[in-house]
Design a protein around this motif. Structure first.
Motif, PDB file in Angstrom:
ATOM      1  N   THR A 102      46.580  55.006  37.442  1.00 54.69           N
ATOM      2  CA  THR A 102      45.017  55.610  38.953  1.00 54.69           C
ATOM      3  C   THR A 102      44.266  55.723  38.355  1.00 54.69           C
ATOM      4  OG1 THR A 102      46.526  57.709  38.727  1.00 54.69           O
ATOM      5  CG2 THR A 102      47.793  56.306  41.002  1.00 54.69           C
ATOM      6  N   VAL A 115      54.500  46.138  33.840  1.00 55.91           N
ATOM      7  CA  VAL A 115      55.567  47.598  33.599  1.00 55.91           C
ATOM      8  C   VAL A 115      57.144  47.586  33.989  1.00 55.91           C
ATOM      9  CG1 VAL A 115      55.772  50.301  33.446  1.00 55.91           C
ATOM     10  CG2 VAL A 115      53.904  49.360  32.744  1.00 55.91           C
ATOM     11  N   PHE A 116      56.209  46.985  35.462  1.00 57.82           N
ATOM     12  CA  PHE A 116      57.514  47.217  36.144  1.00 57.82           C
ATOM     13  C   PHE A 116      58.530  45.920  35.849  1.00 57.82           C
ATOM     14  CE2 PHE A 116      58.746  45.835  40.737  1.00 57.82           C
ATOM     15  CZ  PHE A 116      60.244  47.407  41.183  1.00 57.82           C
ATOM     16  N   VAL A 119      62.550  46.119  35.389  1.00 58.90           N
ATOM     17  CA  VAL A 119      63.327  46.620  36.535  1.00 58.90           C
ATOM     18  C   VAL A 119      64.255  45.656  37.490  1.00 58.90           C
ATOM     19  CG1 VAL A 119      62.996  48.176  38.472  1.00 58.90           C
ATOM     20  CG2 VAL A 119      62.139  48.692  37.024  1.00 58.90           C
ATOM     21  N   VAL A 175      61.480  52.671  33.125  1.00 53.07           N
ATOM     22  CA  VAL A 175      60.400  53.272  32.973  1.00 53.07           C
ATOM     23  C   VAL A 175      59.330  52.759  34.374  1.00 53.07           C
ATOM     24  CG1 VAL A 175      58.633  52.382  31.370  1.00 53.07           C
ATOM     25  CG2 VAL A 175      58.962  54.398  32.020  1.00 53.07           C
ATOM     26  N   LEU A 177      60.395  52.027  36.931  1.00 52.55           N
ATOM     27  CA  LEU A 177      60.805  52.151  38.527  1.00 52.55           C
ATOM     28  C   LEU A 177      59.899  53.795  38.716  1.00 52.55           C
ATOM     29  CD1 LEU A 177      61.809  51.828  41.561  1.00 52.55           C
ATOM     30  CD2 LEU A 177      64.039  52.743  40.385  1.00 52.55           C
ATOM     31  N   LEU A 180      56.436  53.328  39.247  1.00 49.94           N
ATOM     32  CA  LEU A 180      55.968  53.559  40.884  1.00 49.94           C
ATOM     33  C   LEU A 180      55.548  54.064  41.563  1.00 49.94           C
ATOM     34  CD1 LEU A 180      57.044  49.800  40.912  1.00 49.94           C
ATOM     35  CD2 LEU A 180      54.695  50.610  40.617  1.00 49.94           C
ATOM     36  N   ILE A 181      57.658  55.086  41.664  1.00 49.26           N
ATOM     37  CA  ILE A 181      57.603  56.718  42.123  1.00 49.26           C
ATOM     38  C   ILE A 181      56.465  57.729  41.481  1.00 49.26           C
ATOM     39  CG2 ILE A 181      59.620  58.436  42.360  1.00 49.26           C
ATOM     40  CD1 ILE A 181      61.727  56.311  41.879  1.00 49.26           C
ATOM     41  N   ALA A 184      53.176  56.248  43.829  1.00 49.37           N
ATOM     42  CA  ALA A 184      53.509  56.679  45.001  1.00 49.37           C
ATOM     43  C   ALA A 184      52.891  58.068  45.327  1.00 49.37           C
ATOM     44  CB  ALA A 184      54.778  56.108  45.872  1.00 49.37           C
ATOM     45  N   GLY A 185      53.489  58.949  44.611  1.00 51.11           N
ATOM     46  CA  GLY A 185      54.004  60.550  45.088  1.00 51.11           C
ATOM     47  C   GLY A 185      51.990  60.936  44.826  1.00 51.11           C
ATOM     48  N   ILE A 186      51.323  60.277  43.274  1.00 57.94           N
ATOM     49  CA  ILE A 186      50.135  60.639  43.308  1.00 57.94           C
ATOM     50  C   ILE A 186      49.052  59.820  44.369  1.00 57.94           C
ATOM     51  CG2 ILE A 186      48.519  59.976  41.493  1.00 57.94           C
ATOM     52  CD1 ILE A 186      50.092  60.345  39.769  1.00 57.94           C
ATOM     53  N   SER A 188      49.316  59.534  47.299  1.00 56.82           N
ATOM     54  CA  SER A 188      49.984  60.617  48.507  1.00 56.82           C
ATOM     55  C   SER A 188      48.961  61.631  48.276  1.00 56.82           C
ATOM     56  CB  SER A 188      51.210  60.160  49.036  1.00 56.82           C
ATOM     57  OG  SER A 188      51.758  61.591  48.035  1.00 56.82           O
ATOM     58  N   PRO A 218      57.978  65.780  45.009  1.00 56.66           N
ATOM     59  CA  PRO A 218      59.058  64.720  44.940  1.00 56.66           C
ATOM     60  C   PRO A 218      58.885  63.669  44.537  1.00 56.66           C
ATOM     61  CG  PRO A 218      57.334  65.867  46.804  1.00 56.66           C
ATOM     62  CD  PRO A 218      56.496  66.122  46.187  1.00 56.66           C
ATOM     63  N   ALA A 219      57.990  63.025  43.709  1.00 60.49           N
ATOM     64  CA  ALA A 219      58.749  62.144  43.203  1.00 60.49           C
ATOM     65  C   ALA A 219      59.523  62.489  42.014  1.00 60.49           C
ATOM     66  CB  ALA A 219      56.820  61.249  42.598  1.00 60.49           C
ATOM     67  N   THR A 222      62.628  63.010  42.857  1.00 60.58           N
ATOM     68  CA  THR A 222      63.491  61.134  43.289  1.00 60.58           C
ATOM     69  C   THR A 222      63.349  60.901  41.042  1.00 60.58           C
ATOM     70  OG1 THR A 222      62.109  60.711  44.738  1.00 60.58           O
ATOM     71  CG2 THR A 222      63.129  59.124  43.792  1.00 60.58           C
TER      72      THR A 222
END
Lengths: 298, 277
Positions: A102, A115-116, A119, A175, A177, A180-181, A184-186, A188, A218-219, A222
C-alpha cells in the motif's frame, strides 16, 4: 405454500410470514445429516472398539491409548507447533507485505497478483513441487544455497526440520490471503489519521504503531483466526510432502486420524477426531471472543 | 501514505526481484520441467529444456492408466458444479431468512453456522452415516458432503450482502401478492448476483482443490478426482518428473483461468471479514 403457511401459524409465529422458516429446511437436512449427526456420533464412537463389522463399548480406552502412545501424543504437539508457526508467520509477513503493497512503489498490481496466486493453486500440486525443490542433494533450494556457500539441510528428510519445512511451504502458499486481508484493512483506515500524523511530524514507525496496528485490528483477528483454524486442521500439505515422516516427526492430529482409519482402528481414529474438536474449539472460540472484545473496548 | 510522493524505486526493484525468486521461480520450474524429456527432468535442476517434448508428455499423462486423468477431470467438474450450485442456493435461502426474520431460531442458526466454519468434521462417523443412507463411495454422497461443509462460509457472505438490500423492496413485492418462494427466487435472488458470483468462485476453487473429502468419501480407482489422481501419479511417476510436472501444470490451469478473469471478485470474497471483523 398453504401447508407451509399453516404450519407457521400452528407454531404460533404469526400468520404466514413472507420469510418462512421452512427456507432453513433443505440446508438444515444436509448440514444436520452430514455434519451435526456425525459430530454427535463421534462422541459415542470414540468410546468404542470399532471395526467394519461391529462396535463394542470400551469406555475411555481409545483416549488412554491416544495419550499414552508417544507417536500419537507427539502428533498433538506437532499440531500446535504447526498452527502457531504458520499463523505467526502469516500475521507478520502478511502485515509487512500489505504495508509494502500500500506504499508508494511501482508494479503494485503485479506484486499483489503474484503473492496471491498460490492461494488458488492445488495444495497437492504445491506440496509435490516443493518436495522436488527441497530435495537435499539436487533440489533447487539447496543448489542455490550451495552456490552461495551454504550447506542446506535435508529439509524434508531431517527429522528436526521436516515439520517446519512443511510449515514454511504452508506460509508460502497462504501468505497471499493474509496480505490481501491486511491490505483491505489498511485501505479502510481513513486518510485523515495519516494526514494528522504528518502534521504532527510522526515517523513511519509511529505511523505503524499508533495508526496501522490498532486500526487494522479486525484484519489481524481475521488472519489469526483463519490461519489457526486452517493450521490446526491441516492435512493435505503434510500428507503430500512427508506423510507424517520421517518416522512420526511431522505427524499431526489430522494425519493420525487418517492413518488410524486406514489401519482399521475406527474407534481410535474417531477419538483423535474428538481430540481435534476439543483442541480447535478450546483455542479458537476463546481467542475469537478475546480478540473481538478488545476491539469493542477501543 | 500521501499520493503526491514519488514512488520509491529502490524498494520497488528489491520487491520485484524477491517476488520473482520466491514466487515465480517455482511456477517457472513446473513449466520448464513439464517441457523436458525424462532424463533431463530427472536432474531436477532449473534449466532450459534440451528437447521440447511437451506434447509427448501431455499425451503420456492423459493416456496413463486408461485415460484416468480425463475421467478425473470430468468427475471434478461434476463435483464442483453440482456442489457449488446446491450450496449457493441453500445458503442464500438460509441467509435470507436469518437476516430478515428475527425469531427464536436465530441464535441457534448462528451458532450452527459458526460451528460449521470452525469445527473440523468427524470423518469416520460421516462415513458411517453415508453408508447407512447408501451414499458412501458415490458422487452424490461426496457432493452433499461438500455442500454441508461449505454452507457456513456462503451463509455469512450472503447475510452481509442481504443486510444492504432495502426491506421496502420485499414489502412492495408482498403487496403485489408475491408468495415467499416467488419473492425470494424472482425478486431477491437476481439481486444477489454480485455476492453469488463471489461465493461461486471462492467455493469452486475450494471444491476443485479439495483433497481430503474425496480421499475419505469417494475412494476407488474409477471415482478419482483431479487432486487424488495427482497424488497417485506421484507414487507412480516417481522417476518420471516430466510427467509429474505436466500433471501439476494441468491441475494448475483451471485456477489460473479463474484468477485471470475473476481476480477482483475472488479477492472480495476471501477478504470479506477484514474490515468488519
Amino acid at each position: 405454500m398453504v401447508a407451509a403457511g399453516a404450519r407457521a401459524a400452528h407454531r404460533g409465529s404469526g400468520p404466514s410470514s413472507p420469510y418462512p422458516h421452512w427456507f432453513y429446511a433443505p440446508a438444515a437436512v444436509v448440514f444436520g445429516v452430514l455434519f451435526l449427526v456425525p459430530t454427535v456420533l463421534a462422541l459415542y464412537f470414540s468410546l468404542t472398539r470399532w471395526s467394519i463389522f461391529s462396535s463394542e463399548f470400551i469406555g475411555f480406552g481409545n483416549y488412554a491409548q491416544f495419550f499414552q502412545e508417544p507417536a500419537l501424543v507427539s502428533g498433538l504437539w506437532h499440531t500446535m507447533v504447526y498452527a502457531v508457526v504458520t499463523s505467526g508467520l502469516k500475521v507478520v509477513l502478511g502485515m509487512a507485505l500489505a504495508i509494502l503493497l500500500t506504499s508508494q512503489i511501482v508494479a503494485r498490481g503485479y506484486l499483489r497478483s503474484v503473492v496471491f496466486f498460490p492461494v488458488l493453486v492445488s495444495t497437492i500440486g504445491v506440496g509435490l513441487t516443493f518436495v522436488v525443490l527441497m530435495n537435499p542433494e539436487r533440489g533447487l533450494i539447496n543448489q542455490a544455497l550451495g552456490a552461495v556457500g551454504v550447506d542446506g539441510p535435508g529439509w524434508l528428510t531431517d527429522p528436526s526440520y521436516a515439520l517446519l519445512s512443511v510449515a514454511l511451504v504452508d506460509v508460502w502458499k497462504g501468505v497471499g490471503l493474509a496480505t490481501l486481508i491486511y491490505i483491505a484493512g489498511i485501505v479502510s483506515i481513513p486518510q485523515e489519521y495519516f494526514e494528522a500524523a504528518k502534521v504532527d511530524g510522526a515517523s513511519a514507525w509511529q505511523n505503524f504503531k499508533k495508526i496501522i496496528l490498532p486500526l487494522a485490528r479486525p484484519a489481524t483477528v481475521t488472519v489469526v483466526i483463519l490461519s489457526l483454524i486452517g493450521g490446526l486442521r491441516s492435512f493435505d500439505l503434510i500428507w503430500a510432502m512427508t506423510r507424517g515422516g520421517p518416522g512420526f516427526t511431522s505427524d499431526v492430529i489430522a494425519s493420525v486420524i487418517y492413518k488410524q482409519y486406514q489401519a482399521g482402528f475406527y474407534g481410535l481414529s474417531t477419538a483423535g477426531n474428538v481430540v481435534l474438536f476439543v483442541v480447535v474449539t478450546a483455542i479458537v472460540f476463546p481467542l475469537w471472543r478475546f480478540l473481538n472484545r478488545k476491539e469493542v473496548e477501543m | 501514505m500521501t499520493t503526491l510522493r514519488r514512488p520509491n524505486y529502490l524498494l520497488s526493484v528489491v520487491a520485484i526481484l524477491v517476488s520473482v525468486v520466491v514466487f515465480l521461480v517455482p511456477f517457472a520450474f513446473i513449466l520448464l520441467t513439464s517441457f523436458k524429456d525424462r532424463t533431463q527432468a530427472a536432474e531436477l535442476d532449473f534449466s532450459w529444456p534440451r528437447n521440447f517434448q511437451f506434447v509427448d508428455n501431455l499425451m503420456a499423462v492423459i493416456e496413463a492408466r486408461d485415460y484416468l486423468l480425463i475421467i478425473a477431470f470430468i468427475n471434478s467438474t461434476i463435483l464442483t458444479v453440482a456442489s457449488v450450485t446446491i450450496m449457493v442456493v441453500l445458503a442464500a435461502m438460509v441467509a435470507w431468512t436469518l437476516q430478515r426474520r428475527s425469531s427464536r431460531w436465530n441464535p441457534l442458526v448462528n451458532i450452527l453456522v459458526l460451528s460449521g466454519l470452525i469445527m473440523p468434521p468427524a470423518v469416520v462417523p460421516t462415513i458411517w452415516v453415508l453408508q447407512r443412507i447408501g451414499l458412501f463411495r458415490t458422487m452424490p454422497g461426496l457432493i452433499m458432503v461438500e455442500v454441508a461443509f461449505g454452507l457456513s462460509f456462503c451463509i455469512l457472505l450472503f447475510r452481509a450482502f442481504i443486510a444492504t438490500i432495502p426491506r421496502e423492496l420485499d414489502e412492495a413485492a408482498i403487496i403485489d401478492g408475491a408468495s415467499p418462494l416467488r419473492l425470494f427466487f424472482r425478486v431477491i435472488f437476481p439481486l444477489l448476483r454480485p455476492v453469488a458470483i463471489t461465493a461461486i468462485l471462492v467455493q469452486s476453487v475450494n471444491v476443485f482443490n479439495d483433497f481430503v473429502n474425496p480421499l475419505y468419501f469417494l475412494p476407488g480407482e474409477q471415482n478419482a478426482t483431479v487432486q487424488l489422481t495427482l497424488y497417485n501419479f506421484y507414487s507412480q511417476f516417481n522417476t518420471q518428473y516430466n510427467l509429474l510436472f505436466t500433471d501439476i501444470l494441468l491441475v494448475t490451469i483451471p485456477p489460473l483461468i479463474m484468477f485471470l478473469f475473476f481476480n477482483r471478485q475472488i479477492v472480495a470474497g476471501m477478504t470479506s471479514g477484514a474490515v468488519k471483523g
